[in-house]
Design a protein around this motif. Structure first.
Motif, PDB file in Angstrom:
ATOM      1  N   GLN A 246       0.763  -1.131  -0.037  1.00  0.00           N
ATOM      2  CA  GLN A 246      -0.123  -0.119   0.019  1.00  0.00           C
ATOM      3  C   GLN A 246       1.016   1.121  -0.095  1.00  0.00           C
ATOM      4  OE1 GLN A 246      -2.392  -0.637   3.545  1.00  0.00           O
ATOM      5  NE2 GLN A 246      -3.862  -1.867   2.469  1.00  0.00           N
ATOM      6  N   ARG A 247       1.966   1.191   0.854  1.00  0.00           N
ATOM      7  CA  ARG A 247       2.668   2.354   0.843  1.00  0.00           C
ATOM      8  C   ARG A 247       3.595   2.782  -0.569  1.00  0.00           C
ATOM      9  NH1 ARG A 247       4.754   2.109   7.253  1.00  0.00           N
ATOM     10  NH2 ARG A 247       2.769   2.538   8.128  1.00  0.00           N
ATOM     11  N   LEU A 248       4.216   1.891  -0.747  1.00  0.00           N
ATOM     12  CA  LEU A 248       5.345   1.658  -1.746  1.00  0.00           C
ATOM     13  C   LEU A 248       5.086   1.053  -3.247  1.00  0.00           C
ATOM     14  CD1 LEU A 248       8.306   0.191   0.573  1.00  0.00           C
ATOM     15  CD2 LEU A 248       7.706   2.605   0.242  1.00  0.00           C
ATOM     16  N   GLY A 249       4.160   0.275  -3.488  1.00  0.00           N
ATOM     17  CA  GLY A 249       3.957  -0.438  -4.814  1.00  0.00           C
ATOM     18  C   GLY A 249       4.576  -1.607  -4.778  1.00  0.00           C
ATOM     19  N   LEU A 250       4.218  -2.604  -5.535  1.00  0.00           N
ATOM     20  CA  LEU A 250       5.058  -3.846  -5.771  1.00  0.00           C
ATOM     21  C   LEU A 250       6.460  -3.765  -5.810  1.00  0.00           C
ATOM     22  CD1 LEU A 250       4.780  -7.040  -5.327  1.00  0.00           C
ATOM     23  CD2 LEU A 250       4.211  -6.897  -7.852  1.00  0.00           C
ATOM     24  N   PRO A 251       6.916  -3.088  -7.050  1.00  0.00           N
ATOM     25  CA  PRO A 251       8.441  -3.262  -7.404  1.00  0.00           C
ATOM     26  C   PRO A 251       9.280  -2.680  -6.125  1.00  0.00           C
ATOM     27  CG  PRO A 251       7.411  -2.483  -9.344  1.00  0.00           C
ATOM     28  CD  PRO A 251       6.263  -2.342  -8.026  1.00  0.00           C
ATOM     29  N   ALA A 252       8.809  -1.585  -5.531  1.00  0.00           N
ATOM     30  CA  ALA A 252       9.647  -0.954  -4.244  1.00  0.00           C
ATOM     31  C   ALA A 252       9.375  -1.881  -3.089  1.00  0.00           C
ATOM     32  CB  ALA A 252       8.938   0.505  -3.957  1.00  0.00           C
ATOM     33  N   ALA A 253       8.320  -2.496  -2.719  1.00  0.00           N
ATOM     34  CA  ALA A 253       8.089  -3.628  -1.941  1.00  0.00           C
ATOM     35  C   ALA A 253       8.978  -4.630  -1.857  1.00  0.00           C
ATOM     36  CB  ALA A 253       6.544  -3.935  -1.587  1.00  0.00           C
ATOM     37  N   LEU A 254       9.133  -5.375  -3.124  1.00  0.00           N
ATOM     38  CA  LEU A 254       9.897  -6.317  -3.510  1.00  0.00           C
ATOM     39  C   LEU A 254      11.391  -6.072  -3.209  1.00  0.00           C
ATOM     40  CD1 LEU A 254       8.438  -7.963  -6.469  1.00  0.00           C
ATOM     41  CD2 LEU A 254       8.268  -8.799  -4.219  1.00  0.00           C
ATOM     42  N   SER A 255      11.839  -4.847  -3.562  1.00  0.00           N
ATOM     43  CA  SER A 255      13.275  -4.367  -3.618  1.00  0.00           C
ATOM     44  C   SER A 255      13.375  -4.301  -2.179  1.00  0.00           C
ATOM     45  CB  SER A 255      13.406  -2.757  -4.196  1.00  0.00           C
ATOM     46  OG  SER A 255      14.707  -2.425  -4.130  1.00  0.00           O
ATOM     47  N   THR A 256      12.729  -3.402  -1.336  1.00  0.00           N
ATOM     48  CA  THR A 256      12.883  -3.515  -0.061  1.00  0.00           C
ATOM     49  C   THR A 256      13.042  -4.808   0.862  1.00  0.00           C
ATOM     50  OG1 THR A 256      11.640  -1.262   0.289  1.00  0.00           O
ATOM     51  CG2 THR A 256      11.944  -2.256   2.206  1.00  0.00           C
ATOM     52  N   LEU A 257      12.105  -5.693   0.564  1.00  0.00           N
ATOM     53  CA  LEU A 257      12.070  -7.053   0.945  1.00  0.00           C
ATOM     54  C   LEU A 257      13.650  -7.701   0.637  1.00  0.00           C
ATOM     55  CD1 LEU A 257      10.885  -9.606   2.324  1.00  0.00           C
ATOM     56  CD2 LEU A 257       9.748 -10.158  -0.004  1.00  0.00           C
ATOM     57  N   CYS A 258      14.106  -7.575  -0.398  1.00  0.00           N
ATOM     58  CA  CYS A 258      15.411  -8.237  -1.138  1.00  0.00           C
ATOM     59  C   CYS A 258      16.215  -7.485  -0.310  1.00  0.00           C
ATOM     60  CB  CYS A 258      15.654  -7.942  -2.384  1.00  0.00           C
ATOM     61  SG  CYS A 258      14.502  -9.128  -3.556  1.00  0.00           S
ATOM     62  N   ARG A 259      16.533  -6.251   0.193  1.00  0.00           N
ATOM     63  CA  ARG A 259      17.428  -5.691   0.720  1.00  0.00           C
ATOM     64  C   ARG A 259      17.394  -6.085   2.410  1.00  0.00           C
ATOM     65  NH1 ARG A 259      15.566  -0.942  -1.552  1.00  0.00           N
ATOM     66  NH2 ARG A 259      14.941  -0.140   0.399  1.00  0.00           N
ATOM     67  N   ARG A 260      16.202  -6.374   2.692  1.00  0.00           N
ATOM     68  CA  ARG A 260      16.198  -6.920   4.321  1.00  0.00           C
ATOM     69  C   ARG A 260      16.826  -8.290   4.554  1.00  0.00           C
ATOM     70  NH1 ARG A 260      10.615  -7.472   5.021  1.00  0.00           N
ATOM     71  NH2 ARG A 260      10.455  -5.144   4.845  1.00  0.00           N
ATOM     72  N   VAL A 261      16.400  -9.227   3.475  1.00  0.00           N
ATOM     73  CA  VAL A 261      16.841 -10.330   3.438  1.00  0.00           C
ATOM     74  C   VAL A 261      18.443 -10.288   3.423  1.00  0.00           C
ATOM     75  CG1 VAL A 261      16.917 -12.747   2.234  1.00  0.00           C
ATOM     76  CG2 VAL A 261      14.790 -11.476   2.714  1.00  0.00           C
ATOM     77  N   GLU A 262      18.819  -9.658   2.411  1.00  0.00           N
ATOM     78  CA  GLU A 262      20.431  -9.476   2.270  1.00  0.00           C
ATOM     79  C   GLU A 262      21.106  -9.020   3.675  1.00  0.00           C
ATOM     80  OE1 GLU A 262      22.960  -7.883  -1.454  1.00  0.00           O
ATOM     81  OE2 GLU A 262      22.094  -6.638  -0.497  1.00  0.00           O
ATOM     82  N   GLN A 263      20.556  -8.036   4.175  1.00  0.00           N
ATOM     83  CA  GLN A 263      21.115  -7.472   5.433  1.00  0.00           C
ATOM     84  C   GLN A 263      21.070  -8.646   6.504  1.00  0.00           C
ATOM     85  OE1 GLN A 263      18.827  -3.937   5.865  1.00  0.00           O
ATOM     86  NE2 GLN A 263      20.006  -2.934   4.111  1.00  0.00           N
TER      87      GLN A 263
END
Length: 380
Positions: A246-263
């Motif tokens: 809702q806040r970011l849209g799907l591409p941005a939400a997936l990018s955030t998810l990937c960064r969180r997993v990487e970190q």
């Protein structure tokens, strides 16, 4: 001395996925569609031929009011009402040579309420050549009132096409899911809030009696209960729709998810590539795509021992493609334990169900250069 139960037969992911595909094919051959499954995901369990639960996913456990871990090792027949147990054990434990079968059962959840289900059952091989396992799909019969069934009947009369018939049943399934969510809020959140109210009232009475220390301890316990309740509410809201979408849209939400997993890991590299704008992705697919990627990443981190993951979302005017690749050990290299089967095996089946529910295609394959690829595609 207590008798030692026989060890559970090993559960291999390749066999489990193959069983799910066979089960799905057999279910689709049954006409007309007389049942609907839980809209949040298929309710699935794996049992031995004697009825012992080897693994159960969250949707199936939720139907009975338990956590998945609480059910592993128990007999499925134990959840039948006393009056229904004998009738349930007969179809459950008979016909071990039947690859596919279906039957009706009556189960009692944690609250004792009796619930009717139709079970689709697929027998498949385990890692132990001498033993077999059963994959079970639990669905609720559509037994609504005449007024509830009339719209669907009228719809199918006007549209003989199979796609419109499925849409009618899906609409009824969504209504059932709303009723289930209302019951979950009432039985879960409602009871938790009532308990908090009673604890606060008790603490207030103790303060009036001068028992300050007792009141303070009770209020500390109340704070913990409030934290648990907030967590439960966030979990329910997250199941309905991930907040990041809702806040970011799907591409941005997936990018955030990937960064969180990487970190979360020092040795893991997660690369995300997106070739489509959020506005070009159908709204009804966004939550499912996010959940599929989330589940795939969780599986890789937990089981694959990978050092690099590539997540790609691409699309054009006609097709939407999703791919999650890793360089880990491969999905079919190791047997699954009972605990891993829920998070890895039945989790993959839940992903498949999400994709195919909207007409998509889902595949899991070992890559020739090593690792695993999870892929999904949808026609737009």
């Amino acid at each position: 001395m207590h008798a030692i139960p026989p060890p559970e037969p090993p559960l291999r992911l390749r066999d489990l996925i193959d069983a799910m595909r066979k089960l799905g094919h057999a279910v689709r051959q049954l006409q007309p569609p007389a049942h609907v499954s839980d809209a949040r995901g298929a309710a699935l369990a794996v049992t031995t031929c004697e009825g012992a639960i080897v693994s159960v996913n969250r949707s199936a456990a939720g139907l009975l009011g338990y956590a998945s871990a609480d059910l592993v090792g128990k007999q499925l027949a134990d959840f039948a009402h006393d009056e229904d147990r004998a009738a349930f054990e007969k179809p459950l434990c008979s016909g071990t040579d039947d690859a596919f079968r279906s039957f009706d059962v009556m189960l009692a959840g944690r609250t004792g309420r009796r619930m009717s289900f139709h079970v689709y059952q697929q027998t498949f091989a385990s890692g132990d050549p001498g033993r077999r396992l059963r994959l079970m799909l639990f669905v609720e019969p559509v037994v609504g009132t005449a007024a509830e069934l009339a719209p669907a009947a009228a719809h199918t009369e006007l549209h003989e096409d199979a796609q419109h018939r499925r849409a009618a049943w899906l609409s009824m399934g969504q209504q059932r899911e709303r009723q289930r969510l209302a019951a979950e809020l009432h039985d879960g959140m409602g009871q938790a809030l009532t308990l908090i109210k009673l604890m606060v009232e008790d603490a207030r009475m103790r303060l009036r009696r001068g028992q300050a220390d007792d009141a303070a301890q009770l209020l500390d316990a109340t704070v913990l209960q409030i934290r648990d309740t907030i967590g439960e509410m966030r979990q329910i809201c997250g199941e309905l729709r991930p907040l990041a979408l809702q806040r970011l849209g799907l591409p941005a939400a997936l990018s955030t998810l990937c960064r969180r997993v990487e970190q979360s890991s020092e040795r893991l590299r997660v690369v995300f590539a997106c070739g489509i704008n959020d506005g070009n992705i159908p709204d009804h697919l966004k939550a499912d795509i996010f959940r599929v990627v989330q589940e795939a990443l969780n599986n890789i981190v937990s089981h694959a021992a990978a050092s690099e993951i590539h997540v790609e979302l691409q699309g054009d005017a006609t097709t939407l493609l999703l791919s999650i690749r890793d360089d880990g050990s491969g999905y079919d290299m190791h047997p699954l334990t009972g605990g891993a089967a829920h998070s890895n095996g039945l989790g993959l089946i839940g992903m498949q169900n999400r994709v195919e529910a909207h007409g998509g295609a889902f595949t899991v394959s070992s890559r020739s250069e090593g690792g695993t690829e999870v892929a999904a595609s949808w026609r737009l």
